[in-house]
Design a protein around this motif. Structure first.
Motif, short mmCIF file in Angstrom:
data_model
loop_
_atom_site.label_atom_id
_atom_site.label_comp_id
_atom_site.label_asym_id
_atom_site.label_seq_id
_atom_site.Cartn_x
_atom_site.Cartn_y
_atom_site.Cartn_z
N THR A 52 22.82 44.96 26.08
CA THR A 52 21.85 45.01 27.18
C THR A 52 20.97 46.25 27.21
OG1 THR A 52 23.50 46.02 28.66
CG2 THR A 52 23.37 43.60 28.62
N GLU A 53 21.38 47.31 26.54
CA GLU A 53 20.59 48.54 26.58
C GLU A 53 19.75 48.70 25.32
OE1 GLU A 53 22.71 52.01 27.73
OE2 GLU A 53 23.81 51.00 29.35
N ASP A 54 18.85 49.69 25.34
CA ASP A 54 18.04 49.96 24.16
C ASP A 54 18.96 50.25 22.97
OD1 ASP A 54 15.73 49.64 25.60
OD2 ASP A 54 15.51 51.79 26.03
N PRO A 55 18.50 49.96 21.74
CA PRO A 55 19.37 50.14 20.56
C PRO A 55 19.87 51.58 20.43
CG PRO A 55 17.42 48.87 19.99
CD PRO A 55 17.19 49.40 21.38
N PHE A 56 21.12 51.69 20.01
CA PHE A 56 21.72 53.00 19.74
C PHE A 56 21.56 53.33 18.26
CE2 PHE A 56 23.85 51.53 23.55
CZ PHE A 56 23.84 52.66 24.35
N ASP A 57 21.27 54.59 17.97
CA ASP A 57 21.13 55.00 16.57
C ASP A 57 22.48 55.02 15.86
OD1 ASP A 57 18.23 55.66 16.50
OD2 ASP A 57 18.83 57.07 18.07
N VAL A 58 23.53 55.32 16.61
CA VAL A 58 24.87 55.32 16.03
C VAL A 58 25.88 55.03 17.14
CG1 VAL A 58 25.13 57.82 16.32
CG2 VAL A 58 26.54 56.63 14.64
N THR A 59 26.93 54.32 16.79
CA THR A 59 28.00 53.98 17.74
C THR A 59 29.33 54.44 17.18
OG1 THR A 59 26.80 52.01 18.50
CG2 THR A 59 29.18 52.08 18.92
N LEU A 60 30.14 55.11 18.02
CA LEU A 60 31.49 55.51 17.64
C LEU A 60 32.48 54.83 18.56
CD1 LEU A 60 31.43 59.35 16.84
CD2 LEU A 60 31.62 57.45 15.24
N LEU A 61 33.46 54.12 17.98
CA LEU A 61 34.43 53.36 18.76
C LEU A 61 35.85 53.85 18.51
CD1 LEU A 61 33.07 49.77 17.96
CD2 LEU A 61 32.56 51.16 19.99
N ASP A 62 36.61 54.03 19.58
CA ASP A 62 38.02 54.37 19.47
C ASP A 62 38.76 53.19 18.84
OD1 ASP A 62 40.58 55.33 19.79
OD2 ASP A 62 40.67 54.92 21.94
N TRP A 63 39.55 53.47 17.82
CA TRP A 63 40.25 52.41 17.06
C TRP A 63 41.21 51.61 17.92
CZ3 TRP A 63 39.82 49.88 12.68
CH2 TRP A 63 40.92 49.21 12.14
N ASN A 64 41.79 52.24 18.95
CA ASN A 64 42.88 51.58 19.67
C ASN A 64 42.63 51.46 21.16
OD1 ASN A 64 45.47 50.32 19.25
ND2 ASN A 64 46.39 51.99 20.39
N MET A 65 41.35 51.49 21.60
CA MET A 65 41.09 51.35 23.03
C MET A 65 41.22 49.89 23.45
SD MET A 65 36.93 51.76 23.12
CE MET A 65 35.91 50.87 21.94
N PRO A 66 41.37 49.63 24.76
CA PRO A 66 41.50 48.26 25.24
C PRO A 66 40.37 47.35 24.76
CG PRO A 66 42.01 49.80 26.99
CD PRO A 66 41.50 50.63 25.85
N GLY A 67 40.74 46.19 24.23
CA GLY A 67 39.77 45.20 23.78
C GLY A 67 39.27 45.38 22.37
N MET A 68 39.60 46.52 21.73
CA MET A 68 39.07 46.81 20.40
C MET A 68 39.72 45.95 19.32
SD MET A 68 36.98 48.62 18.55
CE MET A 68 36.75 49.28 16.91
N HIS A 69 41.04 45.89 19.32
CA HIS A 69 41.79 45.12 18.32
C HIS A 69 41.42 45.54 16.90
CE1 HIS A 69 43.15 42.78 21.69
NE2 HIS A 69 41.94 42.33 21.94
N GLY A 70 41.30 46.83 16.70
CA GLY A 70 41.09 47.35 15.36
C GLY A 70 39.83 46.85 14.68
N VAL A 71 40.01 46.33 13.48
CA VAL A 71 38.87 45.93 12.66
C VAL A 71 38.10 44.76 13.27
CG1 VAL A 71 40.09 44.26 11.19
CG2 VAL A 71 38.18 45.59 10.25
N THR A 72 38.76 43.96 14.13
CA THR A 72 38.06 42.85 14.80
C THR A 72 36.94 43.38 15.68
OG1 THR A 72 40.09 41.53 14.82
CG2 THR A 72 38.35 40.88 16.34
N GLY A 73 37.23 44.41 16.45
CA GLY A 73 36.20 45.01 17.28
C GLY A 73 35.11 45.67 16.47
N LEU A 74 35.49 46.31 15.38
CA LEU A 74 34.52 46.94 14.50
C LEU A 74 33.51 45.92 13.97
CD1 LEU A 74 33.37 49.21 12.72
CD2 LEU A 74 35.22 48.75 11.09
#
Length: 212
Positions: A52-74
């Motif tokens: 919903t927001e303007d494009p991000f130049d880079v995104t960093l995601l916590d590997w084990n945060m809620p809803g991430m499910h590791g490589v699936t979220g990636l």
């Protein structure tokens, strides 16, 4: 760009459910470096911002945060960013995790223990189109005999659980009916196995690995 005009700041989405760490990183990047920072505490919140927001130049995601499910979220995040870089931020990464993230197309892996200066270096490298992996992770990935983090004994896990509750060694001694030298031995052992610098770091790593 007009002479004297400040260069545009890179847009970063930083997602992590560790609130204190998230705010520390975001505050440092906003104050001292050329980034505008949006934060999220779950994968679903991050995904919503990506859509919903303007494009991000880079995104960093916590590997084990809620809803991430590791490589699936990636993989999902990579779809949502339209080809813009997505990296992983984690307390610890096993060789299997490194292989999975690299194979999925992650722009890099940033260790939470590396500190804010290393985070800036990692982001700048990722923004330049390179892939970032800390040197110790590269060496660990190359060594199949590296001791696994899943070798904690039941007693070490019990001690770790008590540490995560904020208990000091003497309190653990009293609750578990153990001698102080014994507790110290277990704490040293579990920190070594997890590659942790201290007790707090051990709990962060254990949580990111899904051990607790």
């Amino acid at each position: 760009m007009d002479r004297g005009q400040a260069p545009a700041k890179a847009r970063l989405l930083l997602a992590d459910d560790h609130e204190m760490l998230l705010e520390m990183f975001a505050l440092y990047l906003r104050k001292n470096h050329a980034f505008t920072v949006e934060t999220a505490r779950t994968f679903d919140e991050a995904a919503q911002k990506l859509q919903t927001e303007d494009p991000f130049d880079v995104t960093l995601l916590d590997w084990n945060m809620p809803g991430m499910h590791g490589v699936t979220g990636l993989k999902r995040a990579l779809q949502l960013t339209g080809g813009r870089p997505v990296g992983i931020i984690t307390g610890e990464a096993l060789p299997k995790v490194i292989d999975e993230t690299v194979a999925a197309g992650a722009a890099g892996i940033v260790l939470k223990s590396s500190g804010v200066r290393s985070l800036v270096n990692a982001l700048n490298l990722i923004l330049s189109g390179e892939r970032y992996l800390p040197f110790d992770l590269v060496m660990r990935r190359a060594d199949p005999n590296e001791e696994s983090n899943d070798t904690l004994t039941k007693r070490e896990m019990l001690i770790l659980t008590e540490i995560a509750k904020g208990k000091r060694n003497k309190e653990i001694c009293s609750d578990l009916q153990l001698a102080l030298p014994t507790v110290k031995m277990y704490v040293s052992s579990l920190c070594r196995k997890l590659g942790a610098k201290n007790r707090l770091h051990a709990t962060v790593i254990a949580r990111d690995l899904g051990l607790m």
